[in-house]
Design a protein around this motif. Structure first.
Motif, PDB file in Angstrom:
ATOM      1  N   LEU A  20      40.278  39.594  45.743  1.00 58.32           N
ATOM      2  CA  LEU A  20      40.099  40.060  44.566  1.00 58.32           C
ATOM      3  C   LEU A  20      38.596  40.303  44.024  1.00 58.32           C
ATOM      4  O   LEU A  20      38.406  40.913  43.289  1.00 58.32           O
ATOM      5  CB  LEU A  20      40.632  38.968  43.576  1.00 58.32           C
ATOM      6  N   GLN A  21      37.722  39.214  44.773  1.00 56.22           N
ATOM      7  CA  GLN A  21      36.332  39.545  44.438  1.00 56.22           C
ATOM      8  C   GLN A  21      35.871  40.923  44.884  1.00 56.22           C
ATOM      9  O   GLN A  21      34.905  41.478  44.676  1.00 56.22           O
ATOM     10  CB  GLN A  21      35.649  38.415  45.210  1.00 56.22           C
ATOM     11  N   GLY A  22      36.563  41.337  46.032  1.00 60.26           N
ATOM     12  CA  GLY A  22      36.041  42.432  46.682  1.00 60.26           C
ATOM     13  C   GLY A  22      36.643  43.868  45.736  1.00 60.26           C
ATOM     14  O   GLY A  22      35.949  44.966  46.112  1.00 60.26           O
ATOM     15  N   VAL A  23      37.560  43.667  45.233  1.00 56.73           N
ATOM     16  CA  VAL A  23      38.133  44.806  44.583  1.00 56.73           C
ATOM     17  C   VAL A  23      37.783  44.739  42.776  1.00 56.73           C
ATOM     18  O   VAL A  23      38.197  45.723  42.060  1.00 56.73           O
ATOM     19  CB  VAL A  23      39.659  45.033  44.522  1.00 56.73           C
ATOM     20  N   ARG A  24      36.774  43.914  42.770  1.00 51.89           N
ATOM     21  CA  ARG A  24      36.459  43.570  41.323  1.00 51.89           C
ATOM     22  C   ARG A  24      35.909  44.605  40.730  1.00 51.89           C
ATOM     23  O   ARG A  24      36.333  44.908  39.445  1.00 51.89           O
ATOM     24  CB  ARG A  24      35.596  42.367  41.260  1.00 51.89           C
ATOM     25  N   ASP A  25      35.111  45.220  41.161  1.00 49.98           N
ATOM     26  CA  ASP A  25      34.368  46.790  40.565  1.00 49.98           C
ATOM     27  C   ASP A  25      35.228  47.926  41.381  1.00 49.98           C
ATOM     28  O   ASP A  25      34.222  48.862  41.227  1.00 49.98           O
ATOM     29  CB  ASP A  25      33.113  46.234  40.943  1.00 49.98           C
TER      30      ASP A  25
END
Length: 113
Positions: A20-25
């Motif tokens: 989820l942190q990896g796809v945040r942006d």
């Protein structure tokens, strides 16, 4: 779906948080309300605070906000809890948005600034 659908535990929770942190942006959420019906990044998306509020959804879509409508309340909670999504249509956010918007030449509205 690409995203985990329920809260996970143990090593799966770590994996989900990292994902989820990896796809945040990265534009991975679809918004039929945003300009040109586009994909938006979770960090730039707006989630409905009350998923059943169809009138608010209609109003926000007229302003072409990056409103993402999720069918899964578990996914919505996970995106918010992880920090991947930050914005929900709370009264405070809506008051701030409508207080600072300006009218564009084509009749659509956008935030001033």
């Amino acid at each position: 779906l690409l995203f985990p659908q329920k809260d996970l535990s143990g090593p799966w929770k770590v994996l989900a948080q990292t994902f989820l942190q990896g796809v945040r942006d990265v534009p991975v959420l679809y918004s039929k309300c945003a300009a040109n019906n586009e994909w938006v990044a979770p960090s730039k998306s707006l989630l409905l605070h009350d998923d059943k509020d169809e009138k608010l959804s209609e109003i926000l879509s007229l302003d072409r906000l990056p409103l993402v409508l999720l069918k899964s309340s578990d996914l919505k909670a996970m995106l918010l809890q992880s920090g991947a999504c930050k914005n929900t249509s709370t009264p405070e956010l809506l008051r701030r948005y409508f207080a600072t918007r300006k009218e564009k030449a084509d009749g659509c509205l956008e935030a001033a600034g």
